[in-house]
Motif scaffolding. Sequence first.
Motif, PDB file in Angstrom:
ATOM      1  N   ALA A 192      -3.430  -2.110  -5.994  1.00  0.00           N
ATOM      2  CA  ALA A 192      -4.724  -2.240  -5.327  1.00  0.00           C
ATOM      3  C   ALA A 192      -5.384  -0.875  -5.168  1.00  0.00           C
ATOM      4  O   ALA A 192      -6.588  -0.713  -5.430  1.00  0.00           O
ATOM      5  N   TYR A 193      -4.612   0.113  -4.737  1.00  0.00           N
ATOM      6  CA  TYR A 193      -5.154   1.470  -4.615  1.00  0.00           C
ATOM      7  C   TYR A 193      -5.546   2.027  -5.980  1.00  0.00           C
ATOM      8  O   TYR A 193      -6.636   2.592  -6.146  1.00  0.00           O
ATOM      9  N   LEU A 194      -4.670   1.872  -6.965  1.00  0.00           N
ATOM     10  CA  LEU A 194      -4.930   2.389  -8.299  1.00  0.00           C
ATOM     11  C   LEU A 194      -6.215   1.795  -8.879  1.00  0.00           C
ATOM     12  O   LEU A 194      -7.071   2.516  -9.412  1.00  0.00           O
ATOM     13  N   ILE A 234      -4.432   5.547   3.028  1.00  0.00           N
ATOM     14  CA  ILE A 234      -4.357   4.674   1.848  1.00  0.00           C
ATOM     15  C   ILE A 234      -3.369   3.543   2.068  1.00  0.00           C
ATOM     16  O   ILE A 234      -3.644   2.386   1.712  1.00  0.00           O
ATOM     17  N   ARG A 235      -2.228   3.827   2.658  1.00  0.00           N
ATOM     18  CA  ARG A 235      -1.223   2.780   2.885  1.00  0.00           C
ATOM     19  C   ARG A 235      -1.698   1.749   3.898  1.00  0.00           C
ATOM     20  O   ARG A 235      -1.257   0.599   3.876  1.00  0.00           O
ATOM     21  N   LYS A 236      -2.613   2.114   4.779  1.00  0.00           N
ATOM     22  CA  LYS A 236      -3.184   1.157   5.728  1.00  0.00           C
ATOM     23  C   LYS A 236      -4.298   0.327   5.082  1.00  0.00           C
ATOM     24  O   LYS A 236      -4.472  -0.847   5.394  1.00  0.00           O
ATOM     25  N   GLU A 237      -5.034   0.959   4.167  1.00  0.00           N
ATOM     26  CA  GLU A 237      -6.180   0.285   3.564  1.00  0.00           C
ATOM     27  C   GLU A 237      -5.801  -0.615   2.398  1.00  0.00           C
ATOM     28  O   GLU A 237      -6.427  -1.665   2.184  1.00  0.00           O
ATOM     29  N   PHE A 238      -4.776  -0.205   1.645  1.00  0.00           N
ATOM     30  CA  PHE A 238      -4.415  -0.946   0.440  1.00  0.00           C
ATOM     31  C   PHE A 238      -3.023  -1.550   0.567  1.00  0.00           C
ATOM     32  O   PHE A 238      -2.095  -0.893   1.007  1.00  0.00           O
TER      33      PHE A 238
END
Length: 244
Positions: free
Chosen positions: A161-163, A152-156
């Motif tokens: 943005a993740y939320l 998740i930290r790499k994608e968002f």
Amino acid sequence: MPGGDRVILCMKWGTKYGPEYVNRLYAMVRRHLRGDFRFVCLTDRSEGVRAEVECLPIPPLALPPGIPDRGWYKLTTFEADLHGLRGTALFLDLDVVIVDDMTPFFEVPGEFLIIHDWKRPWRITGNSSVYRYTLGAHADVLAKFRREFETIRKEFRNEQAYLSDAIHQKGQLQYWDDRWCASFKYHCIPRWPSNYWRAPFIPDGARILIFHGVMNPPDAQEGRSNGNWRRPLPAPWIADHWHE
């Protein structure tokens, strides 16, 4: 909107924002929200916070040691049991300025509401300065982050943005009325070159002003751009709203 208690949530960690931000936020909510509510500050420092505010610990993100977590703290508001709180929560960033009745934020229907991104409106990403949800309803979003934090930290880029993506995947993402949450940077400062002779203003229909970037309310009040190329004139009217 689900029934139950109305809870105003904010979060303060470290020393970037002093207790006056919490105290003024409470005062603005009290002036602009009709009816009863609980005001909760999740914090690691309760010194100087007014007595009407319930100061509770920020839940741990519970990531492995050495993993940076500061930029993702807001996700802890989605604990399955957040200090026993129940009802509907409206999260507010500490540096917002409330300028009009905010009761409608609890009245509009929907499972999850957030500000739609102003700069790139074609994206689903919301601005998490103001969001509303049912307490305990989205524990899966936090649980997934804890399980898959590396991916998740790499994608968002960040927590909002993740939320936004996670709630969108559940089909529950909705946005506030575009007029309600105005960006001071984008909507209050007159366009160049009139920003050099016209003072910032409150846009029609705005209820909450959002201060993102390098200017906070005291900077805007005094006309300190802090390097922002828009270089606004002072906005002394902020003092009419941002006070205890």
